[in-house]
Design a protein around this motif. Structure first.
Motif, PDB file in Angstrom:
ATOM      1  N   ALA A 154       0.813  -1.217   0.000  1.00  0.00           N
ATOM      2  CA  ALA A 154       0.000   0.000   0.000  1.00  0.00           C
ATOM      3  C   ALA A 154       0.842   1.260   0.000  1.00  0.00           C
ATOM      4  N   GLN A 155       2.174   1.147   0.378  1.00  0.00           N
ATOM      5  CA  GLN A 155       3.008   2.329   0.462  1.00  0.00           C
ATOM      6  C   GLN A 155       4.089   2.362  -0.601  1.00  0.00           C
ATOM      7  N   GLN A 156       4.101   1.431  -1.530  1.00  0.00           N
ATOM      8  CA  GLN A 156       5.202   1.331  -2.465  1.00  0.00           C
ATOM      9  C   GLN A 156       5.251   2.508  -3.426  1.00  0.00           C
ATOM     10  N   THR A 157       4.154   3.083  -3.771  1.00  0.00           N
ATOM     11  CA  THR A 157       4.144   4.232  -4.669  1.00  0.00           C
ATOM     12  C   THR A 157       3.248   5.306  -4.077  1.00  0.00           C
ATOM     13  N   PRO A 158       3.597   6.581  -4.301  1.00  0.00           N
ATOM     14  CA  PRO A 158       2.728   7.640  -3.807  1.00  0.00           C
ATOM     15  C   PRO A 158       1.412   7.645  -4.557  1.00  0.00           C
ATOM     16  N   ARG A 159       0.409   8.213  -3.949  1.00  0.00           N
ATOM     17  CA  ARG A 159      -0.906   8.256  -4.596  1.00  0.00           C
ATOM     18  C   ARG A 159      -0.875   9.099  -5.864  1.00  0.00           C
ATOM     19  N   GLN A 160      -0.008  10.124  -5.870  1.00  0.00           N
ATOM     20  CA  GLN A 160       0.172  10.938  -7.064  1.00  0.00           C
ATOM     21  C   GLN A 160       1.656  11.005  -7.388  1.00  0.00           C
ATOM     22  N   PRO A 161       2.036  10.953  -8.646  1.00  0.00           N
ATOM     23  CA  PRO A 161       3.462  11.045  -8.977  1.00  0.00           C
ATOM     24  C   PRO A 161       3.980  12.451  -8.734  1.00  0.00           C
ATOM     25  N   LEU A 162       5.265  12.539  -8.390  1.00  0.00           N
ATOM     26  CA  LEU A 162       5.899  13.842  -8.218  1.00  0.00           C
ATOM     27  C   LEU A 162       6.187  14.457  -9.580  1.00  0.00           C
ATOM     28  N   SER A 163       6.061  15.763  -9.653  1.00  0.00           N
ATOM     29  CA  SER A 163       6.456  16.460 -10.871  1.00  0.00           C
ATOM     30  C   SER A 163       7.980  16.473 -10.963  1.00  0.00           C
ATOM     31  N   ARG A 164       8.491  16.847 -12.135  1.00  0.00           N
ATOM     32  CA  ARG A 164       9.944  16.919 -12.318  1.00  0.00           C
ATOM     33  C   ARG A 164      10.569  17.870 -11.306  1.00  0.00           C
ATOM     34  N   ARG A 165       9.942  19.019 -11.099  1.00  0.00           N
ATOM     35  CA  ARG A 165      10.485  19.995 -10.164  1.00  0.00           C
ATOM     36  C   ARG A 165      10.409  19.496  -8.726  1.00  0.00           C
ATOM     37  N   GLU A 166       9.313  18.826  -8.376  1.00  0.00           N
ATOM     38  CA  GLU A 166       9.193  18.273  -7.028  1.00  0.00           C
ATOM     39  C   GLU A 166      10.263  17.210  -6.772  1.00  0.00           C
ATOM     40  N   HIS A 167      10.549  16.427  -7.813  1.00  0.00           N
ATOM     41  CA  HIS A 167      11.588  15.416  -7.677  1.00  0.00           C
ATOM     42  C   HIS A 167      12.940  16.067  -7.453  1.00  0.00           C
ATOM     43  N   GLN A 168      13.230  17.165  -8.161  1.00  0.00           N
ATOM     44  CA  GLN A 168      14.486  17.889  -7.950  1.00  0.00           C
ATOM     45  C   GLN A 168      14.569  18.421  -6.525  1.00  0.00           C
ATOM     46  N   VAL A 169      13.475  18.997  -6.040  1.00  0.00           N
ATOM     47  CA  VAL A 169      13.439  19.522  -4.667  1.00  0.00           C
ATOM     48  C   VAL A 169      13.689  18.394  -3.666  1.00  0.00           C
ATOM     49  N   LEU A 170      13.062  17.242  -3.888  1.00  0.00           N
ATOM     50  CA  LEU A 170      13.222  16.113  -2.979  1.00  0.00           C
ATOM     51  C   LEU A 170      14.670  15.621  -2.970  1.00  0.00           C
ATOM     52  N   GLN A 171      15.310  15.567  -4.141  1.00  0.00           N
ATOM     53  CA  GLN A 171      16.717  15.177  -4.201  1.00  0.00           C
ATOM     54  C   GLN A 171      17.586  16.123  -3.375  1.00  0.00           C
ATOM     55  N   LEU A 172      17.311  17.410  -3.487  1.00  0.00           N
ATOM     56  CA  LEU A 172      18.101  18.401  -2.757  1.00  0.00           C
ATOM     57  C   LEU A 172      17.843  18.324  -1.250  1.00  0.00           C
ATOM     58  N   ILE A 173      16.605  18.027  -0.871  1.00  0.00           N
ATOM     59  CA  ILE A 173      16.308  17.808   0.551  1.00  0.00           C
ATOM     60  C   ILE A 173      17.115  16.609   1.059  1.00  0.00           C
ATOM     61  N   ALA A 174      17.172  15.542   0.268  1.00  0.00           N
ATOM     62  CA  ALA A 174      17.937  14.356   0.659  1.00  0.00           C
ATOM     63  C   ALA A 174      19.419  14.651   0.788  1.00  0.00           C
ATOM     64  N   ASP A 175      19.905  15.674   0.061  1.00  0.00           N
ATOM     65  CA  ASP A 175      21.302  16.093   0.167  1.00  0.00           C
ATOM     66  C   ASP A 175      21.537  17.000   1.368  1.00  0.00           C
ATOM     67  N   GLY A 176      20.484  17.285   2.134  1.00  0.00           N
ATOM     68  CA  GLY A 176      20.632  18.068   3.349  1.00  0.00           C
ATOM     69  C   GLY A 176      20.472  19.559   3.187  1.00  0.00           C
ATOM     70  N   LEU A 177      19.959  20.021   2.040  1.00  0.00           N
ATOM     71  CA  LEU A 177      19.829  21.454   1.792  1.00  0.00           C
ATOM     72  C   LEU A 177      18.549  22.013   2.398  1.00  0.00           C
ATOM     73  N   GLU A 178      18.633  23.255   2.884  1.00  0.00           N
ATOM     74  CA  GLU A 178      17.469  23.962   3.393  1.00  0.00           C
ATOM     75  C   GLU A 178      16.790  24.713   2.250  1.00  0.00           C
ATOM     76  N   ASN A 179      15.620  25.309   2.546  1.00  0.00           N
ATOM     77  CA  ASN A 179      14.797  25.923   1.494  1.00  0.00           C
ATOM     78  C   ASN A 179      15.525  27.025   0.729  1.00  0.00           C
ATOM     79  N   GLN A 180      16.273  27.885   1.433  1.00  0.00           N
ATOM     80  CA  GLN A 180      16.951  28.977   0.744  1.00  0.00           C
ATOM     81  C   GLN A 180      17.992  28.468  -0.241  1.00  0.00           C
ATOM     82  N   ALA A 181      18.766  27.457   0.179  1.00  0.00           N
ATOM     83  CA  ALA A 181      19.776  26.886  -0.711  1.00  0.00           C
ATOM     84  C   ALA A 181      19.125  26.220  -1.918  1.00  0.00           C
ATOM     85  N   ILE A 182      18.007  25.535  -1.690  1.00  0.00           N
ATOM     86  CA  ILE A 182      17.281  24.907  -2.803  1.00  0.00           C
ATOM     87  C   ILE A 182      16.771  25.969  -3.769  1.00  0.00           C
TER      88      ILE A 182
END
Length: 236
Positions: A154-182
């Motif tokens: 039930a948790q393997q995929t999100p209910r809605q796919p991430l957009s390209r930009r959301e995926h980029q933001v998520l990658q940067l969050i995983a790299d430890g960046l805060e909102n201003q740096a992103i």
């Protein structure tokens, strides 16, 4: 003894300076001996607590700092050290109690450059130190299966796919960046980044940023060896 240091003037630029923050005296003694006898590495000092370790790193500015995960249960120490600037990299030593995908993903989100088992063989640790220094990333192969383990169906995929930009933001969050740096990297406003983060949390059914990274790794939205998006993406 809370802190020990070994300083020699004129360290060669090819030598990797290593510090250790670990609560176990025997580990501090053993690793200092290992590092001192390894060519290309120089042991700078050790500390037995997070507070003393922070002061040690601020003073000596090691290239790589080894951190006992037991001293960093919420990733705060790793985040502070990783955000200190310069070339210092954090390599987290993980014990069995914290060998979970949630903790590892949270550590990566906090900015650590690498994670390795506390029980790893000496040659594995030396390889990890070299990797985080030269490549900026290391994941113990024995920990990768836990991080990439699939979630319940039930948790393997999100209910809605991430957009390209959301995926980029998520990658940067995983790299430890805060909102201003992103925002700076993506050429957008901080408010736009906040909007993307809210959408990511909703789509991944996550309670916070760290939880979103953990869910993303478990579900395959992010993968362990995914290229870091540190270079500036094209503008939308």
């Amino acid at each position: 003894m809370p802190v020990s240091t070994q300083q020699q003037p004129g360290r060669a630029t090819s030598t990797i300076g290593v510090a250790l923050i670990d609560g176990t005296p025997l580990v501090r003694e053993g690793l200092s001996s290992l590092l001192n006898r390894t060519a290309g590495l120089r042991f700078l000092g050790s500390a037995e607590s997070a507070q003393v370790g922070l002061r040690l790193c601020q003073r000596l500015r090691p290239d790589v700092v080894l951190v006992d995960a037991a001293l960093d249960p919420r990733g705060q120490l790793s985040h502070v050290l990783s955000a200190a600037g310069g070339s210092m990299r954090v390599l987290l030593l993980i014990d069995d109690a914290r060998r979970t995908n949630q903790y590892i993903a949270g550590a990566l989100a906090a900015g650590v450059a690498g994670v390795i088992r506390r029980s790893a063989q000496p040659n594995e640790l030396l390889r990890a130190i070299q990797a985080v220094h030269t490549e900026g990333r290391y994941l113990d192969p024995a920990l990768a299966p836990a991080l990439a383990a699939p979630a319940p169906r039930a948790q393997q995929t999100p209910r809605q796919p991430l957009s390209r930009r959301e995926h980029q933001v998520l990658q940067l969050i995983a790299d430890g960046l805060e909102n201003q740096a992103i925002a700076d990297i993506l050429y957008v406003s901080v408010e736009t980044v906040r909007t993307h983060v809210k959408s990511i949390l909703r789509k991944l059914s996550s309670r916070d940023r760290t939880h979103a990274v953990a869910v993303a790794f478990r579900s395959g939205v992010l993968v362990v060896d995914e290229q870091s998006p540190g270079s500036r993406p094209a503008r939308d």
